[in-house]
Design an enzyme around this catalytic site. Sequence first.
Site: not given
Length: 312
Positions: A44-45, A131, A223
Site C-alpha cells: 500500500k502506498s 492519489c 473495475g
Amino acid sequence: VDLSTTIAGAHLDNVFFNASGVWCQHEEELQALLESGSGSLITKSATYEHREGNPSPRYLPLPSGIGSINSMGLPNEGYEYYLNYARKFDYTHAKPLFISLSGLSLADNVKMVEAFVQANLPCILEVNFSCPNVPGKPQLGYDIDAMDAALATLAPLIKKPFGIKLPPYFDIAHFDQVAAVVNKYDNLAYVTCINSVGNGLAIDLDTETALIKPKDGFGGLGGLMVLNTALANVNAFYRRLPGKQVIGVGGVVSGKEAFLHILAGASAVQIGTQLKEEGPAMFDRIKKELTEIMEKKGYKSVEEFRGKVKTL
Ligand SMILES: C=Cc1c(C(=O)O)[nH]c(=O)[nH]c1=O
C-alpha cells in the site's frame, strides 16, 4: 504456456500481481499474496507518518459488477512499517517485492526514498503520483511540470530502476507531454497505468444518497468500467516510451482483460477491484483463463503478442 516477465530487472514467474492499495496494507495481507498464485506483490502506498485515512464507508463495489468507488484517503502504516517488511522479506522467494511511496510532499518522498536507498534492499520502488483522494492535495500526475520537478530530484536519489504510478489521461497532448517527461529519466524503468479514474460520484436511487462518506461521495473509480481507458493509457505509453515498460492495471476481471492489456503493451498486469472482491484465490483462476486464451490462439508466451494490437 509461459506467463513469465521481467520488470525493472526483476523476474516474475507470472505477469499478475495486486494493484497497490488492495490486499497490501498489513503484513498478513502481504503474506496471503505471497502464498497466492500472484507473480509478485506491491505494498500500500506509504506516507511518512501512519495514516488512518478517510471515514467509512470509503470503498464500495458498484452494482452489477461494473466496478468500484473508493476514497480511502491513503490509510497506511507509515513508511517505516514497509521498510521493516522489506528488510525482513526473503528475496530468494520467487516473487519480487515492489514498494509504493506516496509522500504528501516532495520533502517526504525524499526522506522515504533516502531511507530505502540507505537500506540498499532488492525491492523495487514505485512513486505514486496519482492519489486522487487526499483532501486538499491535488494529484501530481495532473501537474506535469511539478511531476517533472519531483522526478528531477527523486530519480538521481533512487539510482536503481524504479517506476511511477500514473493517473489516467484523456487527451493525446497529455500522453505526449507526460511521455516527454518520463523519457528524460534513464532509471525510470516503467510506468504503471492507470490509477483510479478520479472523483467519480456513486448515488443510491432509493436513498438518494451518495454511496461513500468522504468528500461528498466523490472517489476514484475502478473495475470493469475503466478497462477501455486503462487499455488506451497502456497503449499510449507503450508507443511513446521506447526502452521502458508499462504495467497495466484497470478493469481486469478475467483472463480476457489481462490478454487485452498485454496486447496493448503491458509487461505485467495488476488487479485491484476484482482482487478486493474475490480475494487472492483469484490469481489461480485468472492465470488459468489467460492460459486457455493463449492456447486457443496458439501463443506460447506473453512475449509473442505483447504490444501487437492491430489497427485498421
Ligand atoms: C494512494 C492513495 C490512493 C487511494 C486512496 O488511498 O484513497 N485510492 C486510489 O484509488 N488510488 C490511490 O493512489
